[in-house]
Scaffold this motif. Sequence first.
Motif, mmCIF file in Angstrom:
data_model
loop_
_atom_site.group_PDB
_atom_site.id
_atom_site.type_symbol
_atom_site.label_atom_id
_atom_site.label_comp_id
_atom_site.label_asym_id
_atom_site.label_seq_id
_atom_site.Cartn_x
_atom_site.Cartn_y
_atom_site.Cartn_z
ATOM 1 N N ARG A 245 0.831 -1.195 0.000
ATOM 2 C CA ARG A 245 0.000 0.000 0.000
ATOM 3 C C ARG A 245 0.870 1.252 0.000
ATOM 4 N N LEU A 246 1.920 1.193 0.794
ATOM 5 C CA LEU A 246 2.873 2.313 0.820
ATOM 6 C C LEU A 246 3.551 2.444 -0.527
ATOM 7 N N GLY A 247 3.889 1.293 -1.107
ATOM 8 C CA GLY A 247 4.513 1.300 -2.417
ATOM 9 C C GLY A 247 3.606 1.926 -3.461
ATOM 10 N N HIS A 248 2.332 1.624 -3.359
ATOM 11 C CA HIS A 248 1.365 2.222 -4.275
ATOM 12 C C HIS A 248 1.367 3.745 -4.161
ATOM 13 N N SER A 249 1.369 4.233 -2.935
ATOM 14 C CA SER A 249 1.350 5.693 -2.750
ATOM 15 C C SER A 249 2.585 6.316 -3.372
ATOM 16 N N ASP A 332 14.485 -2.587 10.231
ATOM 17 C CA ASP A 332 15.608 -3.210 9.543
ATOM 18 C C ASP A 332 16.133 -4.425 10.273
ATOM 19 N N SER A 333 15.382 -4.922 11.257
ATOM 20 C CA SER A 333 15.924 -6.034 12.023
ATOM 21 C C SER A 333 15.833 -7.333 11.238
ATOM 22 N N ASN A 334 14.895 -7.406 10.305
ATOM 23 C CA ASN A 334 14.745 -8.631 9.539
ATOM 24 C C ASN A 334 15.233 -8.391 8.128
ATOM 25 N N ARG A 335 16.142 -9.232 7.661
ATOM 26 C CA ARG A 335 16.717 -9.033 6.336
ATOM 27 C C ARG A 335 15.728 -9.331 5.223
ATOM 28 N N ARG A 336 14.674 -10.021 5.553
ATOM 29 C CA ARG A 336 13.768 -10.436 4.487
ATOM 30 C C ARG A 336 12.456 -9.675 4.493
ATOM 31 N N LYS A 337 12.426 -8.586 5.251
ATOM 32 C CA LYS A 337 11.166 -7.850 5.321
ATOM 33 C C LYS A 337 11.344 -6.496 4.668
ATOM 34 N N PHE A 338 10.499 -6.206 3.699
ATOM 35 C CA PHE A 338 10.586 -4.920 3.001
ATOM 36 C C PHE A 338 9.245 -4.223 3.047
ATOM 37 N N HIS A 339 9.289 -2.918 2.900
ATOM 38 C CA HIS A 339 8.076 -2.156 3.132
ATOM 39 C C HIS A 339 7.492 -1.513 1.904
ATOM 40 N N LEU A 340 8.261 -1.435 0.840
ATOM 41 C CA LEU A 340 7.713 -0.734 -0.314
ATOM 42 C C LEU A 340 7.114 -1.726 -1.284
ATOM 43 N N SER B 281 -4.092 0.800 19.489
ATOM 44 C CA SER B 281 -3.651 2.029 18.828
ATOM 45 C C SER B 281 -3.951 1.928 17.352
ATOM 46 N N CYS B 282 -4.279 3.057 16.782
ATOM 47 C CA CYS B 282 -4.450 3.069 15.350
ATOM 48 C C CYS B 282 -3.822 4.349 14.832
ATOM 49 N N GLY B 283 -3.474 4.338 13.582
ATOM 50 C CA GLY B 283 -2.798 5.519 13.089
ATOM 51 C C GLY B 283 -2.813 5.614 11.596
ATOM 52 N N LEU B 284 -2.013 6.545 11.096
ATOM 53 C CA LEU B 284 -1.990 6.793 9.666
ATOM 54 C C LEU B 284 -1.283 5.700 8.892
ATOM 55 N N ASP B 285 -0.658 4.755 9.565
ATOM 56 C CA ASP B 285 -0.042 3.675 8.814
ATOM 57 C C ASP B 285 -1.028 2.551 8.543
#
Lengths: 340, 383
Positions: A245-249, A332-340, B281-285
Amino acid sequence: SKKCKGKKEKKKEKRAEEAEEKGPESESAETSSSTRPALPPTFSLSEIKNKQRRQLMFMKLKQEKRKQKLELRKKRRKEREALGDKAPPKEVPKTIENQRVYDETTVDPEDEEVAYDEGTDEFSAYFNKLINPKVLITTSDRPRGRTVRFCEQLATVIPNAHVYYRRGLALKRVIPQCISRDFTYLMVINEDRKVPNGMILCHLPDGPTAHFKVSSVRLRKEMKRRGKDPTEHYPEVILNNFTTRLGHSIGRLFAALFPHDPQFQGRQVATFHNQRDFIFFRFHRYIFRNEKKVGIQELGPRFTLKLRSLQKGTFDSKFGEYEWVHKRHEMDSNRRKFHL
Amino acid sequence: MADKSQTCSVWLGSETGILKGVSLSKKRAFNFCDMSSVSRDQEICALTWGDRQESEVLVGCVNGSVKTFSTEKGVFTETRVCGDISQGRFTGIAVTDRSLITCVESGLLKVWTEGSADTVEINVGGEVCRMRQNPSQRHRVATGGKENPLKVWDLERPDKPIFTAKNVANDWLDLRVPVWVRDVAFIPDSDRIVTCTGYHQVRVYDPSTPQRRPVLEAEFGEYPLTTLALPAGHDRVVVGNTHGQIAILDLRKGLVRGCMKGLAGSVRGLQCHPSSPLLASCGLDRFLRIHSLEDRSTVRLAPPILFSALLNVFFFSFLLKLVGSDAAGEVEEVKEEERDEVWDSMETVSEKGEKRTVEEEAEESRETAEKKEEKKKRKKAKK
């Protein structure tokens, strides 16, 4: 003692050591080993103090291992050929992209709510071709040559872009002036030690502000085998791999930089490729030689971006509300987790 | 629809105008939306319970309408127009016995009595950020905003506020300290009020003392604090800021007790469960997260639930099934009892920086006391 031996003796010793590890069966094959002092099985190469001998032994060990690996591979290939169609499928090697932790925010293409959300957000005006983008590019105060040239090149890549000198103005004062002159984007390239290292991309009439870290900037003259300068045609835009979803934005943020009607006659394409949370920007010119072959020439600057924060509203780092902030220790604690 | 809405324990309002209910036991979220209106000007900015039994949810939208949603039936039953967009968004909705209290950003606080067309209007000043109702004395309301200090109003005497806070003394440079009250909460069982400001300060005021300045002041972080929640027990407050940091502060000395991890965007809503040490908690994320207040971890039985639109407002009504699994000892008997009861809980409505109303129910404390007595009796009977 071990230390007094020569090269050949070392090799024999090695064989003896291996023989001992294999077991009593192999001892009979090598009679010389029985006369050697029995090496403790916990012997490791790092215990040899002499560097030359140690290196030699290690080299031998590696060669042995490589030989074994090749034999194993040949054996497997023969088995595979022997089985023919019944062979098990080839195993796919594990890569970090393969092992990526499934992100819950991955957008389902049929999600109505997301579709509705995107249909009514700040960028919908572009995707409906109602507004044409107008970009203002500037830098942090007192830019150095590299940054200035980077800005100029960016202005040739992005259509309808204007470069202005910053001259120490506060961004919060620049923004209302931009809005009154109908700019739709404000791009600020931050510079540190004569090199561009950050970018703030602010969508103007109260849109989201993204702050990126810029690295690996290559200007046009540093490109190998590049083509001529880009023309004034509107480029096509390729957005790769913006799944969450963040990647979409963020993807929409980039797409709205360029006018929504690409001129295919110009044969220019700008690519934003997202991989492992890094966004790679490339600008190419392509030509179809026949139906199957394409030739591409890289023009224009290339750089990589990494998203640091996405803020709702225009630039206000102190009092603004953040939609996403990169928190190094948590994310960044997990090497295999990305957010975009 | 009706059965879905009856199992929902957490209610959230989103930016797109859709009311979402989350069933924590099933770990699923449901959308409840008014058929005609899914548009940005129906963006939900305030949520509150319509009555003490928590059967109705009042939803305040940006365009000035207040809708009533029935949790038993699962549909929106009523709409009232209580203002328009020009006055700003709702910064708080509250309900007293027969009337509805609404406050908008421009400072207009109106009491709408049911049945009659009269409204009592109070101007609480400009640029209000939050209006909250005192859960024990329901005719008292606190408001605060940007350059608008904390004021406590009694609705029976609407001319002047009962208590107006005085600004803190000039700082070490002899400059006036700016005021920006973003969230207010009444501390239960006492007269005190906690506020959190946009200049990352948390202040406690005590109207019963002649001192109009804050009794306690604490700071947290460098970013504006957006929301506040009070856990059970009277010495702690949980605050969230625009950077996604949630911290538990101790109100005895004003020190930070700990922080919660996980949130990546601005915190829009925080709410504590009245009896068990849980915080949501809820937020903008776009996530709803449930944290445990004791060890500050994110409780595993409710992993972050994703929503596809920005969350503005939310509040709770916890069903005990959630809590029952945590309870230890005398498992069978306790479970049976708990399954029969429905716990009322607080609501927090957090919006894009707008109002939140919190209502705490005193019934729970009565119920817990009764339960304990029954348990003791049973123990004695066994012996």
